[in-house]
Design a protein around this motif. Sequence first.
Motif, short mmCIF file in Angstrom:
data_model
loop_
_atom_site.label_atom_id
_atom_site.label_comp_id
_atom_site.label_asym_id
_atom_site.label_seq_id
_atom_site.Cartn_x
_atom_site.Cartn_y
_atom_site.Cartn_z
N TYR A 25 -2.36 -0.18 12.71
CA TYR A 25 -3.00 0.84 12.23
C TYR A 25 -4.45 0.92 13.06
O TYR A 25 -4.49 2.18 13.53
CB TYR A 25 -3.31 0.61 10.77
N PHE A 26 -4.99 0.04 13.14
CA PHE A 26 -6.49 0.17 13.94
C PHE A 26 -6.17 0.08 15.40
O PHE A 26 -7.36 0.02 16.24
CB PHE A 26 -7.34 -0.95 13.43
N HIS A 27 -4.93 -0.08 15.81
CA HIS A 27 -4.82 0.09 17.31
C HIS A 27 -4.63 1.67 17.62
O HIS A 27 -4.77 2.27 18.74
CB HIS A 27 -3.37 -0.15 17.88
N LEU A 28 -4.56 2.52 16.65
CA LEU A 28 -4.32 3.89 16.61
C LEU A 28 -5.24 4.82 16.19
O LEU A 28 -5.85 5.94 16.49
CB LEU A 28 -3.15 4.36 16.03
N TRP A 29 -6.12 4.26 15.09
CA TRP A 29 -7.27 5.07 14.41
C TRP A 29 -8.16 4.29 13.92
O TRP A 29 -8.29 3.12 14.02
CB TRP A 29 -6.65 5.62 12.92
N ARG A 30 -9.54 4.81 13.83
CA ARG A 30 -10.64 4.26 13.50
C ARG A 30 -11.17 3.87 12.06
O ARG A 30 -11.39 2.85 11.58
CB ARG A 30 -11.90 4.95 14.05
N THR A 31 -10.46 4.77 11.23
CA THR A 31 -10.84 4.68 9.83
C THR A 31 -9.47 5.17 8.89
O THR A 31 -8.49 5.45 9.54
CB THR A 31 -11.89 5.63 9.28
N TRP A 32 -9.68 4.77 7.72
CA TRP A 32 -8.46 5.15 6.68
C TRP A 32 -8.74 6.44 6.20
O TRP A 32 -7.93 6.93 5.43
CB TRP A 32 -8.76 4.16 5.54
N ASP A 33 -9.66 7.32 6.71
CA ASP A 33 -10.04 8.61 6.34
C ASP A 33 -8.72 9.48 6.80
O ASP A 33 -7.80 9.40 7.69
CB ASP A 33 -11.04 9.19 7.01
N GLU A 34 -8.73 10.68 6.10
CA GLU A 34 -7.55 11.71 6.57
C GLU A 34 -6.08 11.25 6.12
O GLU A 34 -5.26 11.99 6.39
CB GLU A 34 -7.44 12.10 7.91
N ILE A 35 -6.08 10.24 5.54
CA ILE A 35 -4.61 9.73 4.89
C ILE A 35 -4.40 10.89 3.64
O ILE A 35 -5.19 10.94 2.54
CB ILE A 35 -4.43 8.42 4.39
N LEU A 36 -3.27 11.50 3.73
CA LEU A 36 -2.83 12.45 2.38
C LEU A 36 -2.13 11.62 1.54
O LEU A 36 -1.13 10.71 1.69
CB LEU A 36 -2.09 13.57 2.99
N PRO A 37 -2.12 11.99 0.24
CA PRO A 37 -1.16 11.26 -0.80
C PRO A 37 0.15 12.09 -0.84
O PRO A 37 0.06 13.20 -0.55
CB PRO A 37 -1.96 11.95 -2.12
N GLY A 38 1.07 11.26 -1.07
CA GLY A 38 2.67 11.76 -1.32
C GLY A 38 3.34 11.56 0.19
O GLY A 38 3.17 10.39 1.02
N GLY A 39 4.18 12.38 0.37
CA GLY A 39 5.09 12.28 1.73
C GLY A 39 6.40 11.98 1.19
O GLY A 39 7.35 11.82 2.16
N ALA A 40 6.86 11.34 0.06
CA ALA A 40 7.95 10.73 -0.13
C ALA A 40 9.00 11.34 0.26
O ALA A 40 10.18 11.18 0.13
CB ALA A 40 7.97 10.18 -1.65
N GLU A 94 1.81 6.79 -0.63
CA GLU A 94 2.07 7.30 -1.97
C GLU A 94 0.85 6.68 -2.92
O GLU A 94 0.61 5.44 -2.80
CB GLU A 94 3.26 6.66 -2.49
N PRO A 95 0.56 7.34 -4.00
CA PRO A 95 -0.48 6.66 -4.71
C PRO A 95 -0.05 5.63 -5.21
O PRO A 95 1.09 5.45 -5.85
CB PRO A 95 -0.47 7.87 -5.79
N GLY A 96 -0.83 4.53 -5.50
CA GLY A 96 -0.58 3.37 -5.95
C GLY A 96 0.01 2.20 -5.05
O GLY A 96 0.49 1.35 -5.61
N THR A 97 0.19 2.59 -3.80
CA THR A 97 0.93 1.73 -2.89
C THR A 97 -0.07 1.57 -1.60
O THR A 97 -0.92 2.03 -1.70
CB THR A 97 2.12 2.30 -2.23
N THR A 98 0.35 0.47 -0.87
CA THR A 98 -0.48 0.32 0.44
C THR A 98 0.13 0.67 1.68
O THR A 98 -0.43 0.85 2.79
CB THR A 98 -0.77 -1.30 0.40
#
Length: 146
Positions: free
Chosen positions: A65-80, A42-46
């Motif tokens: 997070y870093f046990h599964l992925w290499r970077t913060w790339d490809e995170i989409l906004p939203g999903g709530a 969600e925008p504005g959250t961690t």
Amino acid sequence: MNLSFRALPAVLAAVFLAGVSQVPASAAQATCTPCNGYRYQEPGTTAVYLVIDGVRHHVPDEATYFHLWRTWDEILPGGANITLGEPLLSNSYLGQDGFAPYRVYLVGRSKRWIPDQKTFDQYSFDANKIQRPANMPGPGPDIPGR
């Protein structure tokens, strides 16, 4: 149009699910199978969430997070608007066992087999993060693709 009383709930459900991407965060939530493998924030959250089985699961900390992925790339906004499930277990990881080294699992409360490369890629997991632990928990359901 003449609808029977029995058909009405199915029609209403179809109309609701067709508009799921337009549902505001404060409205009812729904599962989203086509969202499997996507990460949302969600925008504005961690907080970051991973969708598995059409339900979003909180990634509890940066180490997980870093046990599964290499970077913060490809995170989409939203999903709530996607139903909230249990968070991933802290320190969840990608694992292989000695009995089936060609099988990769998402390991947390159980080991969930990632059945093919296509599904692995849909989740954008990092193959360099695969661990080979001495013990893993028992099997759970396979990780579904989109």
